[in-house]
Design an enzyme around this catalytic site. Structure first.
Site, PDB file in Angstrom:
ATOM      1  N   HIS A   1      -3.160   8.717   1.727  1.00  0.00           N
ATOM      2  CA  HIS A   1      -3.551   7.827   1.032  1.00  0.00           C
ATOM      3  C   HIS A   1      -4.673   7.291   0.284  1.00  0.00           C
ATOM      4  CE1 HIS A   1      -5.044   4.767   4.209  1.00  0.00           C
ATOM      5  NE2 HIS A   1      -4.718   6.106   4.694  1.00  0.00           N
TER       6      HIS A   1
ATOM      7  N   HIS B   1       0.821  -1.132  -0.027  1.00  0.00           N
ATOM      8  CA  HIS B   1       0.038   0.006  -0.026  1.00  0.00           C
ATOM      9  C   HIS B   1       0.868   1.183   0.025  1.00  0.00           C
ATOM     10  CE1 HIS B   1      -3.675   2.235   0.224  1.00  0.00           C
ATOM     11  NE2 HIS B   1      -3.341   2.659   1.574  1.00  0.00           N
TER      12      HIS B   1
ATOM     13  N   CYS C   1      -3.784   3.010  -5.220  1.00  0.00           N
ATOM     14  CA  CYS C   1      -2.910   3.833  -4.432  1.00  0.00           C
ATOM     15  C   CYS C   1      -1.561   4.262  -4.889  1.00  0.00           C
ATOM     16  CB  CYS C   1      -2.512   2.957  -3.121  1.00  0.00           C
ATOM     17  SG  CYS C   1      -1.805   1.474  -3.123  1.00  0.00           S
TER      18      CYS C   1
END
Length: 218
Positions: free
Chosen positions: A20, A8, A124
């Site tokens: 994010h 991530h 992301c």
């Protein structure tokens, strides 16, 4: 993180905070001020803040990591270094913009959104890459900026293209080397630092380029 596992990405904006992008949860599992499906952060009251119908979230560093490991994505690496990184999602040849510009983009998108989350075209890593470089791909039908997504597509493609070579190269090591080379070159060709179909887009105009409208302020 596990080897070749999906990682991530986020943008550190100072004060132990990270902005994010993640898949938007259904209305029954989220609220306008945070993610109610997770335990509230005991340290930062604003941790988990997000606008309605947006996947862009402000989190503290601890909640962002969730007991995972922290890695620094590298920008402006040379082509030779890029090609030695077998794992996608670790670096790009594109240089990063100044810190204040990066933070401005991230905070603007926290208030206005980044479109719909898509694992291949708008994930992301795409979010972090845009915040850091301001680059947007013109071809909306192709693979996005994410090198992790391109790695997922490049690996089977390289294996498929190199399979006929098993008849010409009896040595398994030789076949593996050729396959790895094809895989790396395929990833390199999709890197935003070398692609010719990218443009610099001001964050204020990003909604028009993504085909989205700015989120209504509550």
């Amino acid at each position: 993180r596990a080897v070749f596992a999906y990682s991530h990405h986020g943008v550190f904006v100072g004060g132990c905070k990270v902005v994010h992008f993640k898949p938007e949860r259904s209305p029954s599992s989220s609220s306008s001020s945070g993610d109610s499906s997770e335990a509230p952060c005991p340290t930062y009251p604003d941790c988990g803040f997000k606008q309605p119908k947006s996947g862009v979230v402000l989190s503290c560093l601890d909640c962002f990591l969730k007991n995972g490991s922290l890695y620094r994505f590298e920008y402006g690496v040379s082509s030779s270094i890029f090609l030695t990184r077998l794992r996608g999602g670790t670096c790009t040849t594109a240089p990063s913009d100044p810190l204040q510009t990066v933070i401005h983009r991230a905070m603007h998108l926290l208030q206005n959104g980044f479109g719909n989350y898509d694992i291949f075209q708008n994930n992301c890593e795409d979010f972090a890459l845009y915040c850091k470089t301001g680059l947007l791909i013109l071809d909306k039908n192709g693979v996005g900026r994410s090198s992790q997504a391109s790695s997922i597509l490049s690996a089977p493609l390289a294996a498929l293209l190199s399979s006929p070579l098993t008849l010409l190269i009896p040595n398994p090591v030789g076949v593996a080397t050729v396959t790895a080379g094809m895989y790396c070159m395929s990833r390199y060709a999709t890197d935003i630092g070398v692609r010719s179909d990218v443009i610099k887009v001001p964050v204020e105009d990003l909604g028009l380029n993504l085909g989205i409208k700015a989120l209504k302020k509550s």
